[in-house]
Design an enzyme around this catalytic site. Structure first.
Site, PDB file in Angstrom:
ATOM      1  N   TYR A   1      24.975  18.980  17.186  1.00  0.00           N
ATOM      2  CA  TYR A   1      25.478  17.813  18.193  1.00  0.00           C
ATOM      3  C   TYR A   1      25.403  16.431  17.397  1.00  0.00           C
ATOM      4  CZ  TYR A   1      25.801  20.490  22.450  1.00  0.00           C
ATOM      5  OH  TYR A   1      26.404  21.361  23.600  1.00  0.00           O
TER       6      TYR A   1
ATOM      7  N   HIS B   1      29.217  25.648  26.423  1.00  0.00           N
ATOM      8  CA  HIS B   1      29.791  24.482  25.503  1.00  0.00           C
ATOM      9  C   HIS B   1      31.139  24.937  24.879  1.00  0.00           C
ATOM     10  CE1 HIS B   1      30.581  21.929  21.834  1.00  0.00           C
ATOM     11  NE2 HIS B   1      31.016  23.097  21.374  1.00  0.00           N
TER      12      HIS B   1
ATOM     13  N   LYS C   1      24.616  28.304  27.167  1.00  0.00           N
ATOM     14  CA  LYS C   1      23.398  27.324  26.996  1.00  0.00           C
ATOM     15  C   LYS C   1      22.057  28.121  27.771  1.00  0.00           C
ATOM     16  CE  LYS C   1      26.184  23.199  26.505  1.00  0.00           C
ATOM     17  NZ  LYS C   1      26.532  21.782  27.090  1.00  0.00           N
TER      18      LYS C   1
ATOM     19  N   THR D   1      32.433  18.231  32.513  1.00  0.00           N
ATOM     20  CA  THR D   1      31.201  18.189  32.111  1.00  0.00           C
ATOM     21  C   THR D   1      30.109  18.076  33.181  1.00  0.00           C
ATOM     22  OG1 THR D   1      32.053  16.765  30.121  1.00  0.00           O
ATOM     23  CG2 THR D   1      29.648  16.818  30.514  1.00  0.00           C
TER      24      THR D   1
ATOM     25  N   ARG E   1      38.527  25.073  27.866  1.00  0.00           N
ATOM     26  CA  ARG E   1      38.055  23.758  28.452  1.00  0.00           C
ATOM     27  C   ARG E   1      38.202  23.797  29.989  1.00  0.00           C
ATOM     28  NH1 ARG E   1      34.660  20.418  25.677  1.00  0.00           N
ATOM     29  NH2 ARG E   1      35.444  18.785  27.272  1.00  0.00           N
TER      30      ARG E   1
ATOM     31  N   ARG F   1      31.342  25.771  35.320  1.00  0.00           N
ATOM     32  CA  ARG F   1      30.374  24.606  35.426  1.00  0.00           C
ATOM     33  C   ARG F   1      30.131  24.498  36.952  1.00  0.00           C
ATOM     34  NH1 ARG F   1      31.973  20.972  30.338  1.00  0.00           N
ATOM     35  NH2 ARG F   1      30.311  21.712  29.033  1.00  0.00           N
TER      36      ARG F   1
ATOM     37  N   GLU G   1      32.367  24.201  13.979  1.00  0.00           N
ATOM     38  CA  GLU G   1      31.561  24.821  14.734  1.00  0.00           C
ATOM     39  C   GLU G   1      31.695  26.304  14.712  1.00  0.00           C
ATOM     40  OE1 GLU G   1      31.593  21.340  18.197  1.00  0.00           O
ATOM     41  OE2 GLU G   1      32.455  23.301  18.933  1.00  0.00           O
TER      42      GLU G   1
ATOM     43  N   ASN H   1      24.485  21.994  31.964  1.00  0.00           N
ATOM     44  CA  ASN H   1      25.649  22.806  32.337  1.00  0.00           C
ATOM     45  C   ASN H   1      26.453  23.843  31.704  1.00  0.00           C
ATOM     46  OD1 ASN H   1      26.546  21.742  29.954  1.00  0.00           O
ATOM     47  ND2 ASN H   1      27.704  19.818  30.539  1.00  0.00           N
TER      48      ASN H   1
ATOM     49  N   PHE I   1      21.462  10.408  25.310  1.00  0.00           N
ATOM     50  CA  PHE I   1      20.992  11.867  26.069  1.00  0.00           C
ATOM     51  C   PHE I   1      20.588  12.488  24.759  1.00  0.00           C
ATOM     52  CE2 PHE I   1      25.701  11.704  26.756  1.00  0.00           C
ATOM     53  CZ  PHE I   1      25.717  12.726  25.770  1.00  0.00           C
TER      54      PHE I   1
HETATM   55  P1  GDP Z   1      31.557  18.502  26.951  1.00  0.00           P
HETATM   56  O1  GDP Z   1      32.399  18.481  25.830  1.00  0.00           O
HETATM   57  O2  GDP Z   1      32.079  18.745  28.315  1.00  0.00           O
HETATM   58  O3  GDP Z   1      30.402  19.731  26.765  1.00  0.00           O
HETATM   59  O4  GDP Z   1      30.803  17.077  27.149  1.00  0.00           O
HETATM   60  P2  GDP Z   1      30.350  16.069  26.047  1.00  0.00           P
HETATM   61  O5  GDP Z   1      30.753  16.207  24.532  1.00  0.00           O
HETATM   62  O6  GDP Z   1      30.843  14.428  26.566  1.00  0.00           O
HETATM   63  O7  GDP Z   1      28.779  15.884  25.998  1.00  0.00           O
HETATM   64  C1  GDP Z   1      28.242  17.321  25.284  1.00  0.00           C
HETATM   65  C2  GDP Z   1      26.959  17.683  26.073  1.00  0.00           C
HETATM   66  O8  GDP Z   1      26.040  16.611  26.102  1.00  0.00           O
HETATM   67  C3  GDP Z   1      27.342  18.190  27.449  1.00  0.00           C
HETATM   68  O9  GDP Z   1      27.990  19.479  27.865  1.00  0.00           O
HETATM   69  C4  GDP Z   1      26.062  18.079  28.319  1.00  0.00           C
HETATM   70  O10 GDP Z   1      25.143  19.073  28.279  1.00  0.00           O
HETATM   71  C5  GDP Z   1      25.319  16.535  27.473  1.00  0.00           C
HETATM   72  N1  GDP Z   1      25.631  15.459  28.297  1.00  0.00           N
HETATM   73  C6  GDP Z   1      26.525  14.793  28.484  1.00  0.00           C
HETATM   74  N2  GDP Z   1      26.611  13.859  29.215  1.00  0.00           N
HETATM   75  C7  GDP Z   1      25.307  13.693  29.479  1.00  0.00           C
HETATM   76  C8  GDP Z   1      24.289  13.029  30.305  1.00  0.00           C
HETATM   77  O11 GDP Z   1      24.762  12.059  30.925  1.00  0.00           O
HETATM   78  N3  GDP Z   1      23.048  13.205  30.391  1.00  0.00           N
HETATM   79  C9  GDP Z   1      22.545  14.220  29.652  1.00  0.00           C
HETATM   80  N4  GDP Z   1      21.229  14.791  29.983  1.00  0.00           N
HETATM   81  N5  GDP Z   1      23.230  15.222  28.799  1.00  0.00           N
HETATM   82  C10 GDP Z   1      24.670  14.948  28.985  1.00  0.00           C
END
Ligand code: GDP
Length: 140
Positions: free
Chosen positions: A51, A117, A11, A93, A87, A104, A128, A114, A59
């Protein structure tokens, strides 16, 4: 366990700090082969399509803005149980909850910024990968 392919993104927070090599080293050390890779800069609209599954989350706008804020490196990783393995190497996350040694834990700045992805399942991985790569670009 079968050989799988998964989709990965380094990212903008990580490319900005020149962490591509360090992150790739962790992926390769975990047995994930990088069979396709390119550096691109998404528009906010392109990030929004990627996304879309998060469209209703609070968010979403911030996430799309962030993903378009600088270059990213998109990748296809191949290996045994590659989806779960990636993962695991990525970590939780929220970097505060990520296990020691994960990408991370070591590099992420916040729950949003973070660093990486990774696809969360076989169906998402297929969709994807196809969003970013043609078949000819996957060199196993
Ligand atoms: P991942 O699969 O671990 O990447 O997590 P998710 O699928 O839940 O979320 C996708 C992405 O959205 C995350 O990797 C973060 O970059 C972002 N994200 C998730 N939760 C939050 C949050 O609470 N705040 C913000 N700003 N970004 C978030």
């Amino acid at each position: 366990m079968a050989i799988q392919r998964t989709f990965s993104i380094i990212k903008p927070d990580a490319t900005k700090r020149s962490l591509t090599g360090a992150i790739n080293a962790k992926l390769e050390a975990a047995g994930l082969r990088i069979i396709a890779q390119k550096r691109i800069h998404l528009t906010k609209a392109q990030a929004g399509v990627f996304y879309e599954v998060h469209k209703e989350r609070p968010f979403y706008d911030e996430l799309c803005e962030f993903m378009a804020s600088g270059p990213i490196v998109v990748q296809v990783l191949e290996g045994e149980d590659a989806i779960a393995k990636n993962r695991e190497v990525m970590g939780a996350t929220n970097p505060e909850e990520a296990a020691e040694g994960t990408i991370r834990k070591e590099f992420a700045l916040s729950i949003g910024e973070n660093s990486v992805h990774g696809s969360d399942g076989e169906d998402t991985a297929k969709v994807e990968i196809a969003y970013f790569f043609s078949g000819l670009e996957l060199v196993g």
